[in-house]
Scaffold this motif. Structure first.
Motif, short mmCIF file in Angstrom:
data_model
loop_
_atom_site.label_atom_id
_atom_site.label_comp_id
_atom_site.label_asym_id
_atom_site.label_seq_id
_atom_site.Cartn_x
_atom_site.Cartn_y
_atom_site.Cartn_z
N THR A 220 56.55 29.33 14.10
CA THR A 220 57.17 29.22 15.43
C THR A 220 58.43 30.08 15.54
O THR A 220 58.69 30.69 16.58
N LEU A 221 59.21 30.14 14.46
CA LEU A 221 60.42 30.96 14.48
C LEU A 221 60.08 32.44 14.56
O LEU A 221 60.67 33.19 15.35
N ALA A 222 59.09 32.86 13.76
CA ALA A 222 58.68 34.27 13.78
C ALA A 222 58.05 34.62 15.13
O ALA A 222 58.28 35.70 15.68
N GLY A 223 57.26 33.70 15.66
CA GLY A 223 56.63 33.94 16.96
C GLY A 223 57.66 34.13 18.06
O GLY A 223 57.52 35.00 18.93
N THR B 35 60.19 24.76 16.78
CA THR B 35 60.94 25.18 15.59
C THR B 35 61.87 24.07 15.13
O THR B 35 61.96 23.77 13.93
N VAL B 36 62.56 23.45 16.10
CA VAL B 36 63.45 22.33 15.76
C VAL B 36 62.64 21.16 15.20
O VAL B 36 63.04 20.51 14.23
N MET B 37 61.48 20.91 15.80
CA MET B 37 60.62 19.82 15.33
C MET B 37 60.19 20.04 13.89
O MET B 37 60.31 19.15 13.04
N THR C 286 47.03 24.96 10.62
CA THR C 286 46.26 24.17 11.59
C THR C 286 47.18 23.27 12.40
O THR C 286 46.98 23.10 13.60
N ASN C 287 48.18 22.70 11.75
CA ASN C 287 49.12 21.81 12.43
C ASN C 287 49.98 22.57 13.44
O ASN C 287 50.18 22.13 14.58
N ALA C 288 50.47 23.75 13.01
CA ALA C 288 51.35 24.55 13.88
C ALA C 288 50.59 25.05 15.10
O ALA C 288 51.08 24.96 16.23
N VAL C 289 49.38 25.58 14.89
CA VAL C 289 48.60 26.10 16.01
C VAL C 289 48.23 24.97 16.97
O VAL C 289 48.29 25.14 18.20
#
Length: 291
Positions: free
Chosen positions: A45-48, A176-178, A226-229
């Motif tokens: 998420t940070l890189a995205g 990202t915070v999560m 899988t969790n992030a997506v």
């Protein structure tokens, strides 16, 4: 479009559940694995967001609440898969919509229709059949308490995601915070467990064949994709869809794990379990249709 996002998120979470169960049967440190899962989410998420450039606002702090609830839910689900019957634990991962519907009623005035009430009681009846299908033998009911915690805190996570979308929080910053919050919590849990092991308060035999730290972290980061997506997909679904419907659709990820348990793990089901699981699925389907 929100429906497609919800279905895609359910698929990701279903794959995550299967990977969690497979991993839970391996000699692996649970907290270190889940630390890897959340580190992966943080990096993704940070890189995205470095490319997309979504704005960082105070609403991103909702991620702390999301991360805390998700921490408890994921830890409970993984523990349940490690000690309980996969199909029973998986069933509870499909029930957060009940929690979401009740909380949404008090927070946003989202009322329940007659069909929703009917579905609620069908699901409860199915749960009772599953619970008592083992003739009340405690050693065969392991995992149910973890399933209940999973149900509650995944429900609370969904509600906090909805709150974040209503507040106008940008998807990637709040996620990202999560994930950062989850990483910190699992990191603390791992440090505490490691200290107990070094003090000799835990069974040393259980640590002899355990996966190395590097292997555990790397595998956790792979599972974390899988969790992030799934979380990235669920955000627009909650933003544009109705809370109860989105939660019910995403909860259908339970089908992946139950089918995996039946056909790959060859778990045997009693007639009561089949009836109870079927009733619970019918209840979830009615929730999806009637919400």
């Amino acid at each position: 479009m929100w429906f497609i996002f919800a279905v895609a998120a359910a698929s990701c979470f279903g794959l995550r559940g299967i990977l969690y169960h497979w991993t839970s049967q391996r000699p692996i440190n649970r907290n270190l694995l889940l630390l890897g899962v959340y580190l992966s989410g943080t990096i993704i998420t940070l890189a995205g967001n470095m490319f997309i450039g979504q704005s960082w606002t105070t609403e991103a702090l909702f991620g702390i609440l999301m991360g805390t609830f998700s921490f408890v839910a994921n830890a409970s689900m993984y523990k349940g898969y490690a000690v309980g019957k996969a199909s029973i634990v998986a069933l509870f991962t499909g029930l957060p919509p009940l929690v979401v519907m009740i909380v949404a009623y008090f927070l946003w005035g989202e009322g329940l229709t007659g069909w929703q009430f009917t579905a609620f009681f069908i699901v409860l009846a199915g749960l009772l059949l599953v619970k008592y299908s083992q003739d009340l033998k405690l050693n065969q009911l392991k995992g149910i308490q973890w399933g209940i915690l999973t149900m509650l805190f995944f429900g609370f996570t969904d509600v906090s995601v909805k709150h974040a979308t209503l507040s106008g929080a940008s998807t990637l910053p709040v996620l990202t915070v999560m994930f950062t919050t989850g990483s910190i919590l699992f990191g603390i849990s791992w440090a505490i467990t490691r200290r107990k092991e070094e003090a000799g308060s835990l069974n040393k035999e259980k640590t002899l064949d355990r996966w190395s730290k590097k292997k555990t972290i790397v595998w956790g980061m792979l599972v974390g994709i899988t969790n992030a997506v799934g979380m990235i997909l669920i955000f627009p679904a909650f933003r544009d869809g109705i809370t109860g419907i989105v939660s019910a659709i995403v909860a259908m990820n339970v089908a992946f794990v139950i089918l995996y348990a039946r056909f790959y793990l060859k778990e045997n089901w009693t007639k009561r379990e089949i009836t109870g699981l079927s009733m619970a699925f019918v209840g979830i389907l009615i929730l999806r249709i009637a919400s």
